[in-house]
Write a protein that holds these residues in place. Structure first.
Motif, short mmCIF file in Angstrom:
data_model
loop_
_atom_site.label_atom_id
_atom_site.label_comp_id
_atom_site.label_asym_id
_atom_site.label_seq_id
_atom_site.Cartn_x
_atom_site.Cartn_y
_atom_site.Cartn_z
N GLY A 49 -3.35 -7.26 -23.47
CA GLY A 49 -2.89 -6.00 -22.92
C GLY A 49 -3.48 -5.74 -21.55
N VAL A 50 -2.67 -5.23 -20.64
CA VAL A 50 -3.10 -4.89 -19.29
C VAL A 50 -2.19 -3.79 -18.79
CG1 VAL A 50 -1.60 -6.46 -17.96
CG2 VAL A 50 -3.91 -5.97 -17.12
N CYS A 51 -2.65 -3.02 -17.81
CA CYS A 51 -1.75 -2.10 -17.12
C CYS A 51 -1.90 -2.32 -15.62
CB CYS A 51 -1.98 -0.64 -17.51
SG CYS A 51 -3.59 0.06 -17.10
N HIS A 52 -0.81 -2.04 -14.89
CA HIS A 52 -0.84 -2.23 -13.44
C HIS A 52 0.18 -1.34 -12.77
CE1 HIS A 52 2.68 -5.23 -12.64
NE2 HIS A 52 2.87 -4.70 -13.82
N SER A 53 0.06 -1.22 -11.45
CA SER A 53 1.01 -0.47 -10.64
C SER A 53 1.46 -1.34 -9.48
CB SER A 53 0.37 0.82 -10.09
OG SER A 53 -0.70 0.52 -9.21
N GLU A 54 2.65 -1.01 -8.94
CA GLU A 54 3.20 -1.73 -7.78
C GLU A 54 3.87 -0.71 -6.87
OE1 GLU A 54 4.90 -5.78 -9.67
OE2 GLU A 54 5.19 -3.93 -10.81
N VAL A 55 3.40 -0.65 -5.63
CA VAL A 55 3.89 0.36 -4.69
C VAL A 55 4.12 -0.28 -3.33
CG1 VAL A 55 3.37 2.55 -3.54
CG2 VAL A 55 2.64 2.19 -5.91
N SER A 56 5.29 -0.03 -2.73
CA SER A 56 5.57 -0.54 -1.39
C SER A 56 4.54 -0.03 -0.40
CB SER A 56 6.97 -0.11 -0.94
OG SER A 56 7.97 -0.66 -1.74
N VAL A 57 4.09 -0.92 0.48
CA VAL A 57 3.16 -0.54 1.54
C VAL A 57 3.96 0.11 2.66
CG1 VAL A 57 1.49 -1.36 3.21
CG2 VAL A 57 1.57 -2.37 0.91
N ARG A 58 3.59 1.34 3.03
CA ARG A 58 4.37 2.09 4.03
C ARG A 58 3.51 2.48 5.21
NH1 ARG A 58 8.49 6.31 1.42
NH2 ARG A 58 9.26 6.05 3.54
N THR A 59 2.59 1.62 5.61
CA THR A 59 1.80 1.87 6.81
C THR A 59 2.61 1.49 8.04
OG1 THR A 59 0.84 -0.35 6.67
CG2 THR A 59 -0.35 1.45 5.57
N PRO A 60 2.24 2.01 9.24
CA PRO A 60 3.02 1.72 10.45
C PRO A 60 3.13 0.24 10.77
CG PRO A 60 1.54 3.57 10.83
CD PRO A 60 1.18 3.01 9.50
N ASP A 61 2.14 -0.56 10.37
CA ASP A 61 2.17 -1.98 10.71
C ASP A 61 2.83 -2.84 9.63
OD1 ASP A 61 0.10 -1.40 8.93
OD2 ASP A 61 -1.04 -3.18 9.52
N PRO A 97 1.28 3.20 -12.99
CA PRO A 97 0.67 2.36 -14.03
C PRO A 97 1.52 2.28 -15.29
CG PRO A 97 -1.00 3.72 -13.01
CD PRO A 97 0.31 4.18 -12.45
N HIS A 98 1.69 1.07 -15.78
CA HIS A 98 2.48 0.81 -16.97
C HIS A 98 1.91 -0.42 -17.65
CE1 HIS A 98 4.27 -1.52 -13.71
NE2 HIS A 98 4.62 -2.41 -14.64
N PRO A 99 2.18 -0.63 -18.94
CA PRO A 99 1.52 -1.69 -19.69
C PRO A 99 2.37 -2.96 -19.80
CG PRO A 99 2.63 -0.24 -21.21
CD PRO A 99 2.94 0.28 -19.83
N HIS A 100 1.71 -4.05 -20.17
CA HIS A 100 2.38 -5.29 -20.56
C HIS A 100 1.56 -5.96 -21.66
CE1 HIS A 100 5.47 -5.43 -17.47
NE2 HIS A 100 4.56 -5.21 -16.53
N THR A 101 2.25 -6.72 -22.49
CA THR A 101 1.58 -7.55 -23.49
C THR A 101 2.26 -8.91 -23.57
OG1 THR A 101 3.00 -6.76 -25.29
CG2 THR A 101 0.90 -5.61 -24.97
N ALA A 102 1.48 -9.96 -23.85
CA ALA A 102 1.96 -11.29 -24.23
C ALA A 102 2.92 -11.91 -23.22
CB ALA A 102 2.59 -11.26 -25.61
N LEU A 103 2.69 -11.63 -21.92
CA LEU A 103 3.53 -12.22 -20.89
C LEU A 103 2.72 -12.41 -19.62
CD1 LEU A 103 4.26 -9.72 -18.75
CD2 LEU A 103 5.88 -9.12 -20.52
N GLN A 104 3.34 -13.12 -18.66
CA GLN A 104 2.82 -13.20 -17.29
C GLN A 104 3.87 -12.64 -16.35
OE1 GLN A 104 1.88 -17.56 -17.35
NE2 GLN A 104 -0.15 -16.91 -16.67
#
Length: 331
Positions: free
Chosen positions: A118-130, A76-83
């Motif tokens: 203001g918002v916070c979000h995370s991004e994580v690679s999906v590492r399931t077998p499929d 999780p990390h923040p952002h402001t005033a952007l898309q």
């Protein structure tokens, strides 16, 4: 995606001098994490060119074997005033944010997060077998104009239908684009300034002529293959071509192996922004206030400026230390 540089430099956008004609921006490599991290190729911001329309950040990554590098693991990390604009060519990423969204990001689908106040979000690679083990895509940031910097955060998802024309498949994920034959491909996703975002996949040897809005400046990012633009300007992989406003058409011609391209556009932004780490503001004070609030919350305050969400991977990212000088325009 976050900027994980430990000493990020301030960038002031919206004051680029737009010269007639074409220029090419070479990418610089930025590790997204530790010593085994995935590397991204960054073309915006760059020396002499900080924005294309409202686009203020362009990262291109992969193909990356996540079994070898661990892929994308951005807490999780923040952002402001952007898309944030996420577009994948292959692989899958799980997105979580403080608006309550948990989304699987997959190829051919736009995922757009509006940070606003203001918002916070995370991004994580999906590492399931499929799940695919090769991650490959782009992430773009667009700056919000001054009247919209404090809008409420939101998340939008859209899957454009590719249009086949002149040996190319065109997927418009933001704005609209007039294609040969008069067809207009368009995205319903709302933006705060006029924008164009499209993927163009050209067959081997194919040539397509696209209609341009002469009030827009445009960017062409080559993902794969060999490509010439207009009168034979050759573009290297992961390089970003900038075209100043004025032209009404653009010719893209692929080499023997075809080419995959991201086409960007928008009117020159016309407002000064200060961008540092993951924050966009209009002044030094804007960025300092956002950093102080994030450090006080660190993704643990559901009622705070940046909110909170359940993240199973550990702690949020703290902000780097600010430089010991005022964030200000560079000459």
């Amino acid at each position: 995606m976050t900027n994980l540089e430990t000493a990020p430099a301030e960038q002031v956008g919206g004051q680029d001098v737009t010269h007639p004609g074409t220029s090419i921006i070479e990418p610089r490599e930025v590790p997204l994490g530790g010593p085994r991290a995935m590397t991204v190729r960054r073309t915006l911001p760059a020396r002499g060119r900080t924005m294309i329309g409202a686009y203020c950040f362009v990262d291109h990554y992969g193909p990356d074997d996540i079994g070898q590098t661990g892929g994308m693991v951005v807490p999780p990390h923040p952002h402001t005033a952007l898309q944030t604009v996420t577009w994948l060519f292959s692989g899958e990423v799980e997105h979580r944010d403080s608006t309550g969204v948990v989304a699987r990001v997959v190829p051919g689908q736009l995922n757009l997060m509006t940070a606003g106040h203001g918002v916070c979000h995370s991004e994580v690679s999906v590492r399931t077998p499929d799940a695919p083990q090769v991650l490959h895509g782009v992430q773009l940031w667009t700056a919000l104009p001054s009247g919209d910097t404090d809008v409420a955060p939101r998340f939008d998802h859209f899957e454009p239908e590719p249009v086949r024309v002149d040996g190319a498949a065109v997927s418009v994920f933001l704005g609209q684009l007039r294609l040969p034959g008069g067809h207009v491909a368009a995205s319903p996703v709302p933006t705060f300034t006029p924008l164009l975002g499209a993927e163009v996949r050209l067959d081997p040897g194919a040539e397509i002529v696209l209609d341009l809005d002469p009030g827009f400046e445009h960017g062409v990012l080559l993902d794969r293959g060999d490509l010439s633009v207009n009168d034979g300007c050759a573009l290297g992989r992961a390089h970003l071509l900038h075209e100043a406003p004025g032209p009404t058409t653009m010719r893209l011609r692929a080499g023997a192996d075809g080419a995959d391209v991201i086409l960007l556009g928008g009117p020159p932004f016309g407002e000064q922004i200060v961008m540092w780490w993951n924050f966009v503001g209009r002044s030094h004070e804007d960025v300092v206030a956002a950093r102080e609030q994030w450090q006080a919350e660190l993704g643990h305050d559901p009622e705070g400026r940046f909110g909170a969400f359940d993240y199973p991977g550990g702690e949020s990212l703290p902000a780097p230390a600010l430089p010991h000088v005022r964030l200000r325009p560079r000459t």
